[in-house]
Design a protein around this motif. Structure first.
Motif, mmCIF file in Angstrom:
data_model
loop_
_atom_site.group_PDB
_atom_site.id
_atom_site.type_symbol
_atom_site.label_atom_id
_atom_site.label_comp_id
_atom_site.label_asym_id
_atom_site.label_seq_id
_atom_site.Cartn_x
_atom_site.Cartn_y
_atom_site.Cartn_z
ATOM 1 N N ALA A 171 0.814 -1.229 0.000
ATOM 2 C CA ALA A 171 0.000 0.000 0.000
ATOM 3 C C ALA A 171 0.843 1.272 0.000
ATOM 4 O O ALA A 171 0.353 2.330 -0.394
ATOM 5 N N ASP A 248 1.396 -0.454 -8.560
ATOM 6 C CA ASP A 248 2.842 -0.391 -8.766
ATOM 7 C C ASP A 248 3.608 -1.391 -7.897
ATOM 8 O O ASP A 248 4.561 -1.017 -7.200
ATOM 9 N N TYR A 251 8.766 -4.497 -9.106
ATOM 10 C CA TYR A 251 10.024 -3.860 -9.508
ATOM 11 C C TYR A 251 11.243 -4.702 -9.176
ATOM 12 O O TYR A 251 12.362 -4.215 -9.163
HETATM 13 C C1 LIG Z 1 6.591 1.296 -5.927
HETATM 14 S S1 LIG Z 1 5.938 1.132 -4.320
HETATM 15 C C2 LIG Z 1 4.203 1.425 -4.596
HETATM 16 C C3 LIG Z 1 3.532 1.932 -3.355
HETATM 17 C C4 LIG Z 1 2.067 2.316 -3.565
HETATM 18 N N1 LIG Z 1 1.262 1.178 -3.921
HETATM 19 C C5 LIG Z 1 1.959 3.377 -4.627
HETATM 20 O O1 LIG Z 1 1.695 3.036 -5.794
HETATM 21 O O2 LIG Z 1 2.131 4.565 -4.300
HETATM 22 C C6 LIG Z 1 5.952 -0.647 -4.076
HETATM 23 C C7 LIG Z 1 5.444 -1.081 -2.711
HETATM 24 O O3 LIG Z 1 5.541 -2.496 -2.589
HETATM 25 C C8 LIG Z 1 6.041 -2.802 -1.302
HETATM 26 N N2 LIG Z 1 6.705 -4.105 -1.304
HETATM 27 C C9 LIG Z 1 7.851 -4.455 -1.949
HETATM 28 N N3 LIG Z 1 8.180 -5.711 -1.665
HETATM 29 C C10 LIG Z 1 7.229 -6.188 -0.820
HETATM 30 C C11 LIG Z 1 7.040 -7.428 -0.155
HETATM 31 N N4 LIG Z 1 7.904 -8.436 -0.277
HETATM 32 N N5 LIG Z 1 5.958 -7.571 0.636
HETATM 33 C C12 LIG Z 1 5.088 -6.540 0.797
HETATM 34 N N6 LIG Z 1 5.215 -5.340 0.201
HETATM 35 C C13 LIG Z 1 6.286 -5.168 -0.594
HETATM 36 C C14 LIG Z 1 7.009 -1.659 -1.026
HETATM 37 O O4 LIG Z 1 7.316 -1.524 0.343
HETATM 38 C C15 LIG Z 1 6.256 -0.480 -1.585
HETATM 39 O O5 LIG Z 1 5.380 0.098 -0.655
#
Ligand SMILES: C[S@@+](CC[C@H](N)C(=O)[O-])C[C@H]1O[C@@H](n2cnc3c(N)ncnc32)[C@H](O)[C@@H]1O
Length: 338
Positions: A171, A248, A251
């Motif tokens: 989130a 998003d 990545y």
């Molecule tokens: C690019 S950010 C997007 C955040 C938000 N959804 C936005 O679009 O503004 C990706 C999100 O995925 C979360 N994330 C990455 N790897 C993760 C994992 N293994 N488990 C849970 N969340 C994860 C990150 O912490 C980050 O908040």
């Protein structure tokens, strides 16, 4: 101060199977520092790396299995750092802490305003900032307001409808989940989740908007949900969610697998269950988007509706213009009862 300039070919090359330390050091060298207003901006900590070939170098690290490295943790740290360096180059650079207001359209044509705090990104914590696909998705959520859009048809004529249970994965600052909660009011409960280091700011943002959420009767909770960890014990059907939201989320090379592995246990088996996602179609992440589609299909989910739209990153290109980003939104449902 005289800067030494190095080129990509001076960095450790993957065919040489460099050690984890060498790769971590090279990736630290590629870190983009935020612009400063001080007079010390030209004082660099290390040699400058010329930009030619850097994107390809980073992409090749992300695409590599890094099989010669000793531990999964080291591989993960290197993929994460390479992803962060790539993100910085697509503008995802560190910014100072700020609070921003986002307007979310409702079905009746009004707008709700949400305030979100974004701490500065000090580590590789991309969840500390709000990203463009999240913004776009929040603005199309009102079209999901009708129960039919979310497949809520079962038992509706015979029993009062229970509040819809929604879960947001990754989130970040919470824009999508909080907007959905405000729009649905008392007809939904929304659980916003992310990694442990992101959740405190997420909870802070839920608290920041308590007035709006209280007015609409929304129920919001926040908590940790790490996609790389299998839930134990497995959730029961009662604990599963009617709707999963993710903006998003892809990545790193593991993200498609982890995300779909997380959707599997947490998505209700009811035919009305839906997954709603939006993600940027940036070149470096297209393989992950493709893999996500494929894995969702293998799970038995099909696209109910999808489309592409253009958004703009909230930073400027080198020439001061807006940076256009093509984003893909999709709504998924079960192809048959599982
Ligand atoms: C690019 S950010 C997007 C955040 C938000 N959804 C936005 O679009 O503004 C990706 C999100 O995925 C979360 N994330 C990455 N790897 C993760 C994992 N293994 N488990 C849970 N969340 C994860 C990150 O912490 C980050 O908040």
């Amino acid at each position: 101060m005289q800067l030494i300039s190095v080129v990509v070919l001076d960095l450790p090359q993957l065919y040489q199977k460099p050690s984890g330390t060498e790769l971590v050091r090279a990736l630290a060298l590629l870190s983009l520092q935020p612009r400063t207003f001080g007079t010390t901006a030209d004082v660099a900590k290390g040699p400058a790396v010329q930009p030619a070939g850097v994107t390809r170098y980073l992409t090749s690290i992300i695409a590599s299995s890094l099989a010669w490295l000793e531990t999964d943790e080291l591989r993960e740290a290197i993929w994460d750092a390479a992803g962060a360096r790539l993100s910085e180059r697509s503008g995802r650079a560190a910014m100072p802490a700020m609070s921003r207001m986002f307007n979310v359209p409702t079905a009746s044509g009004e707008e709700y305003s949400l305030t979100l705090h974004e701490p500065s990104i000090t580590a590789d914590n991309l969840g500390m900032k709000t990203w463009v696909s999240s913004y776009l998705l929040s603005r199309r959520l009102h079209s999901l307001e009708s129960p039919a859009a979310l497949g809520q048809t079962a038992t509706s004529s015979t029993s009062p409808r229970k509040p819809l249970r929604a879960l947001e994965l990754g989130a970040g600052t919470g824009l999508v989940g909080l907007a959905f909660a405000a729009l649905r009011g008392h007809s939904a409960t929304v659980h916003l989740t992310d990694l442990p280091e992101i959740v405190p700011n997420l909870a802070h943002n839920a608290a920041l908007n308590v007035e709006l959420l209280g007015t609409t009767g929304a129920t919001v909770t926040t908590g940790t949900l790490d996609w790389s960890v299998d839930p134990s014990p497995l959730p029961t059907e009662e604990e599963r969610f009617d709707l999963i939201l993710a903006a998003d989320p892809l990545y790193s090379p593991n993200h498609p697998k982890w995300l779909v592995n997380t959707i599997q246990p947490w998505l209700s088996h009811g035919l009305g269950a839906r997954v709603v996602t939006e993600m940027p179609l940036r070149d470096a992440y297209l393989p992950q988007v493709k893999e996500f589609r494929q894995r969702m299909g293998e799970l038995g989910l099909v696209v109910v509706e999808e489309g592409e739209e253009i958004g703009y990153d909230d930073w400027e290109s080198a020439d001061g213009g807006a940076l256009e980003v093509k984003c893909w939104w999709s709504i998924w449902g079960w192809s048959e009862k599982v």
